[in-house]
Design an enzyme around this catalytic site. Structure first.
Site, short mmCIF file in Angstrom:
data_model
loop_
_atom_site.label_atom_id
_atom_site.label_comp_id
_atom_site.label_asym_id
_atom_site.label_seq_id
_atom_site.Cartn_x
_atom_site.Cartn_y
_atom_site.Cartn_z
N GLU A 119 -2.78 -48.13 26.42
CA GLU A 119 -2.28 -49.38 27.02
C GLU A 119 -1.82 -50.38 25.96
O GLU A 119 -1.91 -51.59 26.13
CB GLU A 119 -3.34 -50.04 27.92
N SER A 151 -11.68 -45.72 33.23
CA SER A 151 -10.32 -45.22 33.11
C SER A 151 -9.86 -44.53 34.39
O SER A 151 -8.71 -44.69 34.81
CB SER A 151 -10.21 -44.25 31.93
N SER A 194 4.23 -45.65 21.73
CA SER A 194 4.45 -47.09 21.74
C SER A 194 5.90 -47.48 22.03
O SER A 194 6.19 -48.65 22.25
CB SER A 194 4.03 -47.69 20.38
N ALA A 230 -2.86 -52.98 34.20
CA ALA A 230 -3.97 -52.13 33.75
C ALA A 230 -4.67 -52.73 32.54
O ALA A 230 -5.90 -52.63 32.41
CB ALA A 230 -3.46 -50.73 33.43
N GLY A 254 -30.10 -47.63 13.37
CA GLY A 254 -30.25 -46.70 12.26
C GLY A 254 -29.77 -45.31 12.64
O GLY A 254 -28.77 -45.15 13.35
N TRP A 306 -1.36 -37.10 27.23
CA TRP A 306 -2.52 -38.00 27.29
C TRP A 306 -2.60 -38.71 28.64
O TRP A 306 -2.75 -39.92 28.71
CB TRP A 306 -2.50 -39.01 26.14
N ILE A 307 -2.51 -37.92 29.71
CA ILE A 307 -2.45 -38.48 31.06
C ILE A 307 -3.82 -38.38 31.72
O ILE A 307 -4.28 -37.28 32.08
CB ILE A 307 -1.39 -37.76 31.91
N THR A 308 -4.48 -39.52 31.88
CA THR A 308 -5.77 -39.55 32.56
C THR A 308 -5.59 -39.14 34.02
O THR A 308 -4.64 -39.55 34.68
CB THR A 308 -6.36 -40.97 32.49
#
Length: 396
Positions: free
Chosen positions: A375, A103, A150, A254, A351, A174-176
């Site tokens: 994205e 990312s 969206s 991207a 498991g 939510w900004i990388t």
């Protein structure tokens, strides 16, 4: 095992022989990124994930710049000018280590740098791209908002002209890379339509507080961008585009990297499950000798290598200038969905050990829950394909 007819032996790591489609330069790029990730990420990433931090991110960015991984498919300005397939292979190897590292590279190259390269002025390109390609400056991409994910057309961030200046107000979410970025590409509404702006870190009124308490992409910097009366000069605006086609074009670029990257996370989980099944004994023999376990491994291998083959096909189309956005949606929708299923199945093979950070499976599975959403959500890509198939727009 060879059939005796001159055929090559069956390869567990490459059962479809996809490596035969790669040339020496492709393999060299892949191997360079794989070695870097093995040395600089894999020994530490479980600890980073557990602590919810990515220490030394600026140093990592400079190292990634040093191997040509930042903006690597772009031409000029210190960029590597690699093929789309080579960029995809790099994304696969980076995400095989951790989605957060991929990312970092995707946002830097395919969003922030791509926006400047595609829509920026020559002065903007010269100012930012060489330093971003070298990893000296980290970039971020501000499109998503608290109330507009969206539906980017509903964004509230607004830029008004004031003499020769622009004044921006709004929030992005939510900004990388946000809180470590030296420059943010921020999309805002204006009287003439949506425009992109280059906002340097330290500009008065601009802050980027880091988002905490994540249970996914924990080894990644995620931030909010706050713009409170941010004043920018006229030359801060990207002159090459007006409207949503700007940010959406960046997102398509991207998403292509995600098509490859998701298969990297899936590959790691599959290989972990395969190794575990060969050595974990129950009822007096390795669990890999039981039919139900072999069925799981076979199904995982089929979806993994189908996904890699799909990514390769889309990469060749991009290199030929023939890749459509709908085809990128096809790849993103399929590969991330299948990668998550591979991770979940791998967890069942391990498991209870599957939930431990001693193994990478749960880390990849939780990371992919974010990759599934960003994205473009599953629903958005389904509707893109639905519209292409029917000719009917179901978005509104």
């Amino acid at each position: 095992m060879s059939s005796g007819s001159g055929l090559p032996p069956f390869s567990v790591s490459d059962p479809l022989g996809i490596d035969d489609l790669l040339d020496d330069e492709d393999l060299a790029v892949r191997d360079t990124v794989r070695r870097w990730a093995a040395d600089r990420v894999l020994p530490y990433v479980a600890d980073w994930y557990e602590k919810g931090e990515l220490p030394g991110v600026r140093e990592l960015a400079r190292e990634l710049g040093g191997i040509g991984a930042l903006g690597m498919s772009l031409e000029g300005y210190g960029c590597a000018g690699a093929s789309a397939v080579q960029y995809g292979l790099a994304c696969l190897e980076l995400e095989a280590a951790d989605s957060g590292i991929r990312s970092l590279v995707s946002v830097q190259g395919s969003l922030a740098m791509y926006a400047i390269h595609r829509f920026g002025s020559e002065e903007q390109k010269e100012r930012w791209l060489p330093r971003m390609a070298a990893g000296e400056v980290i970039g971020c991409f501000g499109l998503t908002e608290p109330d507009a994910g969206s539906d980017p057309a509903a964004m509230r961030t607004y830029a008004k002209s004031d003499g020769t200046d622009w004044v921006l107000d709004g929030r992005k979410m939510w900004i990388t890379n946000g809180s470590v970025a030296g420059v943010a590409v921020v999309w805002a509404r204006t009287e003439e339509g949506i425009r992109g702006f280059l906002v340097p870190a330290g500009t008065p009124g601009f802050t980027a507080p880091e988002i905490r308490h994540k249970w996914s992409l924990r080894a990644s910097v995620t931030s909010e961008l706050v713009l409170d009366g941010v004043r920018l000069p006229a030359d801060a605006v990207l002159p090459g585009v007006v409207g949503l086609k700007g940010p959406l074009g960046c997102l398509s670029h991207a998403r292509y990297g995600i098509v490859w990257g998701a298969m990297g996370a899936a590959r790691t989980c599959f290989e972990t499950a395969l190794d575990y099944a060969r050595t974990r004994e129950q009822f007096g023999r390795p669990i890999g000798g039981f039919q139900l376990t072999q069925a799981k491994l076979a199904d995982m291998a089929v979806e993994l290598h189908k996904g890699i083959l799909l990514a390769h096909h889309l990469g060749r189309r991009m290199d030929a200038g023939r890749l459509r956005p709908e085809q990128v949606s096809f790849g993103k929708l399929n590969n991330v969905r299948e990668a998550i299923e591979i991770c979940r199945t791998a967890r069942t093979v391990l498991g209870a050990n599957g939930i431990s950070l001693e193994y990478p499976v749960m880390r990849h599975a939780t990371n992919l829950e974010s990759v599934l959403t960003y994205e473009g959500t599953v629903e958005m890509h389904q509707l893109v394909l639905g519209k292409a198939l029917t000719g009917l727009d179901a978005f509104r």
